[in-house]
Design a protein around this motif. Structure first.
Motif, PDB file in Angstrom:
ATOM      1  N   TYR A  24       0.641  -1.030  -0.073  1.00 47.48           N
ATOM      2  CA  TYR A  24       0.170   0.003   0.193  1.00 47.48           C
ATOM      3  C   TYR A  24       0.925   1.109   0.029  1.00 47.48           C
ATOM      4  O   TYR A  24       2.145   1.418   0.309  1.00 47.48           O
ATOM      5  N   LEU A  25       0.230   2.016  -0.747  1.00 47.42           N
ATOM      6  CA  LEU A  25       1.355   3.645  -0.742  1.00 47.42           C
ATOM      7  C   LEU A  25       0.692   4.852   0.827  1.00 47.42           C
ATOM      8  O   LEU A  25      -0.534   4.454   0.342  1.00 47.42           O
ATOM      9  N   GLY A  26       1.367   5.059   1.023  1.00 47.55           N
ATOM     10  CA  GLY A  26       1.216   5.955   2.202  1.00 47.55           C
ATOM     11  C   GLY A  26       1.619   7.429   1.861  1.00 47.55           C
ATOM     12  O   GLY A  26       3.137   7.072   1.573  1.00 47.55           O
ATOM     13  N   PHE A  27       1.377   8.469   2.627  1.00 44.18           N
ATOM     14  CA  PHE A  27       1.843   9.482   2.347  1.00 44.18           C
ATOM     15  C   PHE A  27       2.155   9.997   3.930  1.00 44.18           C
ATOM     16  O   PHE A  27       1.217   9.898   4.652  1.00 44.18           O
ATOM     17  N   GLY A  28       2.994  10.958   4.808  1.00 39.52           N
ATOM     18  CA  GLY A  28       3.331  11.156   5.523  1.00 39.52           C
ATOM     19  C   GLY A  28       4.114  12.463   5.758  1.00 39.52           C
ATOM     20  O   GLY A  28       5.004  12.173   4.896  1.00 39.52           O
ATOM     21  N   ILE A  29       3.548  12.672   6.804  1.00 41.86           N
ATOM     22  CA  ILE A  29       4.601  14.343   6.755  1.00 41.86           C
ATOM     23  C   ILE A  29       5.072  14.212   8.470  1.00 41.86           C
ATOM     24  O   ILE A  29       3.882  13.430   9.301  1.00 41.86           O
ATOM     25  N   VAL A  30       5.846  14.668   8.618  1.00 42.13           N
ATOM     26  CA  VAL A  30       6.109  14.536  10.207  1.00 42.13           C
ATOM     27  C   VAL A  30       6.659  16.098  10.425  1.00 42.13           C
ATOM     28  O   VAL A  30       7.402  16.505  10.297  1.00 42.13           O
ATOM     29  N   ASP A  31       6.584  15.979  12.386  1.00 45.64           N
ATOM     30  CA  ASP A  31       6.931  17.840  12.884  1.00 45.64           C
ATOM     31  C   ASP A  31       8.141  17.254  13.575  1.00 45.64           C
ATOM     32  O   ASP A  31       7.646  16.428  14.354  1.00 45.64           O
ATOM     33  N   THR A  32       8.585  17.801  13.894  1.00 45.62           N
ATOM     34  CA  THR A  32      10.222  17.466  14.102  1.00 45.62           C
ATOM     35  C   THR A  32      10.430  18.270  14.788  1.00 45.62           C
ATOM     36  O   THR A  32      11.713  18.120  15.922  1.00 45.62           O
ATOM     37  N   THR A  33       9.378  19.100  15.493  1.00 47.51           N
ATOM     38  CA  THR A  33      10.109  20.320  16.800  1.00 47.51           C
ATOM     39  C   THR A  33       8.676  18.999  18.295  1.00 47.51           C
ATOM     40  O   THR A  33       9.471  19.748  19.674  1.00 47.51           O
ATOM     41  N   PHE A  34       9.047  18.112  17.873  1.00 47.89           N
ATOM     42  CA  PHE A  34       8.670  17.215  19.274  1.00 47.89           C
ATOM     43  C   PHE A  34       9.646  15.932  18.805  1.00 47.89           C
ATOM     44  O   PHE A  34       9.743  15.566  18.112  1.00 47.89           O
ATOM     45  N   THR A  35       9.796  15.301  20.487  1.00 49.08           N
ATOM     46  CA  THR A  35      10.622  13.953  20.646  1.00 49.08           C
ATOM     47  C   THR A  35       9.666  12.884  21.072  1.00 49.08           C
ATOM     48  O   THR A  35       9.432  13.002  22.488  1.00 49.08           O
ATOM     49  N   PRO A  36       9.762  12.036  20.478  1.00 47.63           N
ATOM     50  CA  PRO A  36       9.980  12.112  19.203  1.00 47.63           C
ATOM     51  C   PRO A  36       9.143  13.140  17.595  1.00 47.63           C
ATOM     52  O   PRO A  36       7.822  12.851  18.297  1.00 47.63           O
ATOM     53  N   MET A  41      -0.486  10.634   8.229  1.00 46.20           N
ATOM     54  CA  MET A  41      -0.106   9.612   7.241  1.00 46.20           C
ATOM     55  C   MET A  41      -1.948   9.246   6.977  1.00 46.20           C
ATOM     56  O   MET A  41      -2.412   9.604   7.606  1.00 46.20           O
ATOM     57  N   GLU A  42      -1.531   9.526   5.787  1.00 47.71           N
ATOM     58  CA  GLU A  42      -2.579   8.839   5.203  1.00 47.71           C
ATOM     59  C   GLU A  42      -2.477   7.679   3.529  1.00 47.71           C
ATOM     60  O   GLU A  42      -1.250   7.913   3.131  1.00 47.71           O
ATOM     61  N   VAL A  43      -3.500   6.607   3.784  1.00 47.81           N
ATOM     62  CA  VAL A  43      -3.144   5.940   2.442  1.00 47.81           C
ATOM     63  C   VAL A  43      -3.515   6.468   0.987  1.00 47.81           C
ATOM     64  O   VAL A  43      -4.095   7.504   1.227  1.00 47.81           O
ATOM     65  N   VAL A  44      -2.868   6.765  -0.023  1.00 46.99           N
ATOM     66  CA  VAL A  44      -2.582   7.396  -1.213  1.00 46.99           C
ATOM     67  C   VAL A  44      -2.813   6.428  -1.948  1.00 46.99           C
ATOM     68  O   VAL A  44      -2.382   5.028  -2.003  1.00 46.99           O
ATOM     69  N   ALA A  45      -3.956   6.357  -3.494  1.00 47.12           N
ATOM     70  CA  ALA A  45      -3.892   5.576  -4.761  1.00 47.12           C
ATOM     71  C   ALA A  45      -2.706   5.857  -5.523  1.00 47.12           C
ATOM     72  O   ALA A  45      -2.358   4.733  -5.872  1.00 47.12           O
ATOM     73  N   CYS A  46      -2.056   7.313  -5.449  1.00 46.80           N
ATOM     74  CA  CYS A  46      -0.383   6.735  -6.500  1.00 46.80           C
ATOM     75  C   CYS A  46       0.044   8.064  -5.941  1.00 46.80           C
ATOM     76  O   CYS A  46      -0.270   8.971  -4.670  1.00 46.80           O
ATOM     77  N   ARG A  47       1.650   7.888  -6.005  1.00 46.34           N
ATOM     78  CA  ARG A  47       2.863   8.610  -5.714  1.00 46.34           C
ATOM     79  C   ARG A  47       3.103  10.327  -6.520  1.00 46.34           C
ATOM     80  O   ARG A  47       3.817  10.407  -6.753  1.00 46.34           O
ATOM     81  N   ASP A  48       1.471  10.642  -6.773  1.00 49.44           N
ATOM     82  CA  ASP A  48       2.178  11.516  -7.968  1.00 49.44           C
ATOM     83  C   ASP A  48       1.183  13.190  -8.043  1.00 49.44           C
ATOM     84  O   ASP A  48       1.442  13.567  -6.368  1.00 49.44           O
ATOM     85  N   ALA A  49       2.121  14.611  -8.120  1.00 51.53           N
ATOM     86  CA  ALA A  49       1.949  15.522  -7.263  1.00 51.53           C
ATOM     87  C   ALA A  49       0.804  15.941  -7.034  1.00 51.53           C
ATOM     88  O   ALA A  49      -0.078  16.611  -6.426  1.00 51.53           O
ATOM     89  N   ALA A  50       0.085  15.958  -8.024  1.00 52.39           N
ATOM     90  CA  ALA A  50      -1.669  16.376  -8.183  1.00 52.39           C
ATOM     91  C   ALA A  50      -1.945  15.508  -6.873  1.00 52.39           C
ATOM     92  O   ALA A  50      -3.075  16.222  -6.317  1.00 52.39           O
ATOM     93  N   THR A  51      -1.367  14.330  -6.316  1.00 49.83           N
ATOM     94  CA  THR A  51      -1.791  13.523  -5.268  1.00 49.83           C
ATOM     95  C   THR A  51      -1.588  14.120  -4.001  1.00 49.83           C
ATOM     96  O   THR A  51      -2.002  14.148  -2.719  1.00 49.83           O
ATOM     97  N   LEU A  52      -0.219  13.880  -4.024  1.00 47.96           N
ATOM     98  CA  LEU A  52       0.705  14.191  -2.381  1.00 47.96           C
ATOM     99  C   LEU A  52       0.589  16.131  -2.226  1.00 47.96           C
ATOM    100  O   LEU A  52       0.574  16.333  -1.347  1.00 47.96           O
ATOM    101  N   LEU A  53       0.790  17.074  -3.366  1.00 46.36           N
ATOM    102  CA  LEU A  53       0.776  18.183  -3.061  1.00 46.36           C
ATOM    103  C   LEU A  53      -0.333  18.681  -2.394  1.00 46.36           C
ATOM    104  O   LEU A  53      -0.695  19.650  -0.994  1.00 46.36           O
ATOM    105  N   PRO A  54      -1.510  18.623  -2.763  1.00 46.80           N
ATOM    106  CA  PRO A  54      -2.918  19.386  -1.877  1.00 46.80           C
ATOM    107  C   PRO A  54      -2.792  18.194  -0.310  1.00 46.80           C
ATOM    108  O   PRO A  54      -2.719  19.314  -0.012  1.00 46.80           O
ATOM    109  N   ILE A  55      -2.170  17.665  -0.317  1.00 50.07           N
ATOM    110  CA  ILE A  55      -2.342  16.585   1.083  1.00 50.07           C
ATOM    111  C   ILE A  55      -1.033  17.904   2.267  1.00 50.07           C
ATOM    112  O   ILE A  55      -1.559  17.939   2.972  1.00 50.07           O
ATOM    113  N   LEU A  56      -0.151  17.909   0.940  1.00 49.95           N
ATOM    114  CA  LEU A  56       0.770  18.289   2.565  1.00 49.95           C
ATOM    115  C   LEU A  56       0.280  20.282   2.007  1.00 49.95           C
ATOM    116  O   LEU A  56       1.009  20.071   3.339  1.00 49.95           O
ATOM    117  N   GLN A  57      -0.123  20.506   1.385  1.00 50.56           N
ATOM    118  CA  GLN A  57      -0.710  22.026   1.834  1.00 50.56           C
ATOM    119  C   GLN A  57      -1.438  21.829   2.976  1.00 50.56           C
ATOM    120  O   GLN A  57      -1.669  23.182   3.930  1.00 50.56           O
TER     121      GLN A  57
END
Length: 165
Positions: A24-36, A41-57
């Protein structure tokens, strides 16, 4: 605030006693101001910019500094309104850029914690993966132990459904 992100292939063992694996493809973002580091995270259908950039934003704060590998879908990240800077590491040359110090070790570590949780559960049903990811994210914020989780649920219910006096 610095946040790292990366897509990763999540391998989850089938939960019906077979030795087959499903990817399964997963997309993840971490905030490093916390330890750990804390993540989203979320499951995504594909790894293209059209899918990932809106999630990132949708999940980064204004002026966030993004560290990523050089995956093609990330190239336009700097154009997103909330992204203050986008720094990359070329993994075909280094795991940590020797000049800038940029690396993706935080997100790799975060995914390893998630995968460990799936291993402890001895697999899961495919349709439940988003729910398991949600639970993982909730527990890291509100309840690492069973007692903390119960207290977190009660506090969350009290906030969402206040009792009128």
């Amino acid at each position: 605030m610095t946040r790292f992100y990366k897509t990763l292939l999540i391998i989850i063992l089938a939960s019906q006693g077979t030795s087959s694996c499903r990817a399964y493809l997963g997309f993840g973002i971490v905030d490093t101001t916390f330890t750990p580091a804390r993540g989203y995270m979320e499951v995504v259908a594909c790894r293209d910019a059209a899918t990932l950039l809106p999630i990132l934003q949708a999940h980064v704060l204004p002026n966030t500094i993004i560290h990523s590998d050089e995956w093609r879908a990330y190239r336009r990240a700097i154009a997103l309104p909330n992204v203050g800077a986008h720094r990359t590491v070329n993994h075909s040359l280094h795991f940590r850029d020797p000049v800038t110090g940029v690396h993706t070790n935080h997100i790799e570590s975060y995914w390893n914690r998630v995968k460990l949780r799936f291993k402890i559960m001895k697999g899961c049903h495919r349709h439940m993966i988003p729910s398991y990811l949600d639970e993982f994210m909730w527990r890291e914020r509100y309840g690492q132990t069973r007692v903390q989780a119960l207290q977190g649920i009660v506090q969350d219910i009290a906030v969402r459904y206040p009792v009128p006096h």
